[in-house]
Scaffold this active site. Structure first.
Site, PDB file in Angstrom:
ATOM      1  CB  SER A   1      -0.943  -0.037   1.208  1.00 39.42           C
ATOM      2  OG  SER A   1      -1.930   0.949   1.106  1.00 39.42           O
ATOM      3  CG  ASN A   2      -0.347   4.687  -1.309  1.00 40.35           C
ATOM      4  OD1 ASN A   2      -1.017   5.481  -0.659  1.00 40.35           O
ATOM      5  ND2 ASN A   2      -0.848   4.037  -2.369  1.00 40.35           N
ATOM      6  CG  HIS A   3       3.199   6.523   3.972  1.00 38.99           C
ATOM      7  ND1 HIS A   3       2.999   5.898   5.182  1.00 38.99           N
ATOM      8  CD2 HIS A   3       4.452   6.211   3.591  1.00 38.99           C
ATOM      9  CE1 HIS A   3       4.098   5.259   5.528  1.00 38.99           C
ATOM     10  NE2 HIS A   3       5.006   5.418   4.573  1.00 38.99           N
TER      11      HIS A   3
ATOM     12  CB  ALA B   1      -2.435   7.258  -3.275  1.00 37.96           C
TER      13      ALA B   1
END
Ligand code: CTP
Ligand code: CA
Length: 225
Positions: free
Chosen positions: A33-35, A100
């Site tokens: 995943s991402n932030h 995102a």
């Protein structure tokens, strides 16, 4: 923020917004995943409601509660985000891709928890569908707005995305500046679109995500006419 546009500029308009990260499973307990915090997308949803729109928010996992008067659709993966987006395209006037989305996902997620054995493992990743490009390529096409997170060549890269994805407007963010962008309270942006005279732009100085959301909604309302 409310005073940045006259209330009612999006009255009667149906707006779909994607927000937050996606999670791409490796096995039943792990993911890539991402932030992304989802804050920008949720701020856009609130601003669109304030402008009189009816709003569907397709959100990856975030620590935010559903904004009032917004229909929230929770998804996990990019594929689920695509299905939810396509499912809402009938009578969608404006689509804003703020999520995102993970560009890649593990080629095949293990059914059982992956056990620790080898000293080194490599992951094979495959490309995810581009949700926004698919929506903007749809007929009839909603007024399509993207975000571009860039660490260099902000204008050039964002314009490339505007053209390639067939967007009506793009909001470019310089994410190399840690005070703004991913997971921060504030944001600054360059809004880019094209008209008969060529590429047009509007620069938004560092401000809260609520203010940026109001500016983006006002710009969309004015371009859509
Ligand atoms: N986007 C999307 N689906 C994807 C990837 C991106 O809908 N699989 C959308 C994002 O929500 C954003 C826009 O496309 O509105 C641009 O995302 P960004 O990550 O900046 O660009 P990419 O096209 O993925 O290119 P790159 O990551 O290589 O810069
Ligand atoms: Ca990307």
């Amino acid at each position: 923020a409310q005073s940045l546009f006259q209330s009612g500029v999006l009255a009667g308009q149906r707006v779909v917004i994607t927000a937050g990260p996606t999670r791409e499973p490796l096995d039943p307990v792990r993911y890539i995943s991402n932030h992304s915090s989802g804050k920008m997308g949720y701020a856009l949803a609130r601003a669109a409601v304030e402008a009189g729109a009816s709003v569907d928010l397709i959100s990856g996992p975030v620590a935010l509660s559903a904004p009032d008067r917004v229909k929230l659709h929770r998804i996990g993966t990019a594929q689920e985000m695509l299905e939810a987006s396509l499912g809402l395209l009938h009578n969608c006037d404006i689509f804003i891709g703020c999520a995102a989305v993970a560009d890649y996902r593990p080629a095949d997620a293990a059914v059982q928890k992956i056990k620790k054995s080898a000293d080194e493992v490599s992951l094979q990743l495959v490309k995810n569908p581009d949700v926004l490009a698919r929506v903007a390529g749809h007929s009839p096409k909603p007024f399509s707005v993207g975000f571009a997170a860039e660490t260099e060549k902000l204008r050039e890269h964002a314009l490339g995305k505007l053209e390639r994805k067939g967007l009506n407007m793009i909001v470019a963010n310089d994410v190399s500046d840690s005070r703004i962008g991913f997971n921060s309270e504030n944001n600054a942006a360059l809004l880019l679109w094209r008209d008969d005279a060529g590429v047009r732009e509007r620069e938004v100085e560092q401000c809260s995500k609520d203010v940026l959301a109001a500016v983006v909604i006002a710009q969309i309302a004015s371009l859509k006419g």
